[in-house]
Design a protein around this motif. Structure first.
Motif, mmCIF file in Angstrom:
data_model
loop_
_atom_site.group_PDB
_atom_site.id
_atom_site.type_symbol
_atom_site.label_atom_id
_atom_site.label_comp_id
_atom_site.label_asym_id
_atom_site.label_seq_id
_atom_site.Cartn_x
_atom_site.Cartn_y
_atom_site.Cartn_z
ATOM 1 N N ARG A 1 0.828 -1.204 0.000
ATOM 2 C CA ARG A 1 0.000 0.000 0.000
ATOM 3 C C ARG A 1 0.862 1.254 0.000
ATOM 4 N NH1 ARG A 1 -1.992 3.988 3.067
ATOM 5 N NH2 ARG A 1 -4.153 4.592 2.720
ATOM 6 N N SER B 1 -8.175 -3.714 -5.460
ATOM 7 C CA SER B 1 -7.255 -3.330 -4.378
ATOM 8 C C SER B 1 -5.919 -4.071 -4.449
ATOM 9 C CB SER B 1 -7.918 -3.597 -3.029
ATOM 10 O OG SER B 1 -9.117 -2.860 -2.932
ATOM 11 N N ASP C 1 -8.681 2.561 -5.119
ATOM 12 C CA ASP C 1 -9.636 1.465 -4.949
ATOM 13 C C ASP C 1 -10.915 2.006 -4.307
ATOM 14 O OD1 ASP C 1 -9.211 1.714 -2.228
ATOM 15 O OD2 ASP C 1 -8.290 -0.260 -1.965
ATOM 16 N N THR D 1 -3.606 3.203 -5.739
ATOM 17 C CA THR D 1 -3.094 1.940 -6.301
ATOM 18 C C THR D 1 -2.242 2.263 -7.534
ATOM 19 O OG1 THR D 1 -5.084 1.769 -7.659
ATOM 20 C CG2 THR D 1 -5.094 0.554 -5.588
#
Ligand code: ADP
Ligand code: ASP
Ligand code: MG
Length: 409
Positions: free
Chosen positions: A64, A106, A140, A146
């Motif tokens: 992330r 995601s 996402d 992302t």
């Protein structure tokens, strides 16, 4: 009014001077009466620089946060290009992927685009602005940033072109089109006027990084006219299109190669039903993609030998996992080699012609290039060879199939 999506890659926006030149090109397109949406990559080397920074902090950065970091590269170029456009009296609006709602799944670092909100962009275009969108990134459903995988700006451009129903998607890069093979390896490679989606898809999936594979499948699926052109010189580039009677009828349209390969071998696994599943299951569970697979019964009839290839980045992890599984299964030996490459011939003409494989193997034999693995499909033949033979293999095959010359009609 015609709507054109133009994408400029890293080298094309690599310096302030080049960004200024891109601004001039965009303005020329707009002045010809087109609406223009521009997608840009990060300045060349920037994504690698950011990856190296992350690597200094952790050998396994949180996906992330890696995306938060990587997305900054493209944010720099949208701002600089928009400033350059405004400086020339052309009104422009820059947007990050999140701002124009490039909604993805995601899967950090390799997210897939699900949806794009086109209202805001259309409103800006209606108001006479050029819209500049950051490539390679989205958000996402929870608003997390992302990224789409290396080379992902191509996919942003094609997805935007599809969502906006653009008349053409133009990919501007540092070569003036798609060549019979990478012109950096074979200087007398020939530019193709046209190539089919199907062939381009194979070329991209077999390692030709001129277009990210997902951009090609998107363009084929949504029927987006796609063209690859040079940022630095005028020309018609290469059109990626459906097969039609005007296509050059070449047997082989190109040679692709992939340097990111590694292979793993297990020798002497007891041959029972489910061996492949037992060996490859743990590899798949670790999210490692397997490409070519060869299984062979040993002469004793009781054991089998098994070889497969993975991306070189996954080599160490795959070898560890395989060693563990093989020990449990009572295999005789596990080995690996990460100094291999895959070289592939691609062409829809292969469907109707025999003898291509034998010319390929004969050519490599004459050059003393040992083939380690072979795999074929309807429109491609791939071989795995030692890394040191890559240039020799590609050049000799390019020569043997006469790819420097236009095909005879
Ligand atoms: P960008 O930064 O513009 O996205 P890339 O480096 O991703 O550019 O892609 C362009 C490069 O693709 C070229 O510089 C060339 O070396 C390489 N390439 C590989 N195969 C081919 C091919 N068949 N035709 C043209 N270029 C190719
Ligand atoms: N900047 C990203 C990369 O280097 C995306 C792109 O250039 O398409 O992979
Ligand atoms: Mg690229």
């Amino acid at each position: 009014m015609t709507l054109i999506v133009q994408k400029y890659g890293g080298t094309s926006v690599g310096t302030p001077e080049r960004i200024a030149a891109v601004a001039d090109k965009v303005i020329t397109t707009r002045d010809r009466g087109n609406r223009v949406v521009v997608v840009v990559s990060a300045m060349s080397g920037e994504t690698n620089r950011l990856l190296a920074l992350a690597d200094q902090i952790s050998d396994k950065p949180v996906p992330r946060e890696l995306d938060v970091l990587l997305a900054t590269g493209e944010q720099v170029t949208i701002a600089l290009l928009s400033m350059a456009l405004e400086h020339r009296g052309c009104t422009a609006r820059s947007y990050t992927g999140g701002q124009v709602h490039i909604l993805t799944d995601s899967a950090h670092n390799k997210a897939r685009i699900r949806e794009i909100e086109d209202k805001r962009i259309h409103a800006d275009l209606d108001a006479g602005h050029v819209v500049v969108v950051a490539g390679f990134q989205g958000v996402d459903e929870h608003g997390n940033i992302t990224t789409l995988g290396r080379g992902g700006s191509d996919t942003t451009a094609v997805a935007l072109a599809a969502a906006l129903k653009a008349d053409e998607c133009q990919i501007y890069t540092d070569v003036d089109g798609v060549y019979t093979t990478d012109p950096r390896v074979v200087p007398d490679a020939r530019r193709l006027h046209r190539i089919t989606f199907e062939e381009m898809l194979e070329m991209a999936s077999l390692g030709s990084k001129v277009l990210q594979i997902r951009s090609v499948s998107f363009a084929g699926r949504y029927n987006v006219p796609l063209r690859v052109l040079s940022s630095f010189e005028e020309g018609e580039g290469t059109l990626i299109t459906y097969e039609d009677e005007k296509m050059e009828q070449a047997l082989i349209s190109g040679i692709a190669f992939n340097r990111d390969e590694a292979k793993l071998t297990v020798i002497g696994v007891p041959d029972t039903p489910g061996v492949a599943h037992q060996l490859l299951g743990p590899i798949a569970d670790a999210n490692i993609e397997v490409d070519m697979i060869v299984q062979n019964i040993a002469p004793d009839g009781a054991t089998t030998d098994f070889t497969f290839t993975v991306n070189r980045n996954d080599y160490k992890r795959a070898l560890d996992i395989l060693t563990r599984t093989a020990t449990i299964m009572g295999a005789r030996q596990v080995s690996g080699d990460n100094k291999i490459v895959k070289v592939s011939l691609v062409g829809v003409g292969m469907r109707s012609h025999a003898g291509i494989a034998s010319t390929m193997f004969g050519t490599l034999a004459k050059e003393g290039v040992n083939i380690r693995m072979i795999s074929t499909s309807e429109i491609k033949i791939s071989v795995v060879v030692d890394e040191k033979y890559l240039e020799l293999a590609v050049r000799s095959l390019h020569d043997a199939f006469g790819l420097s010359q236009p095909p005879k009609v």
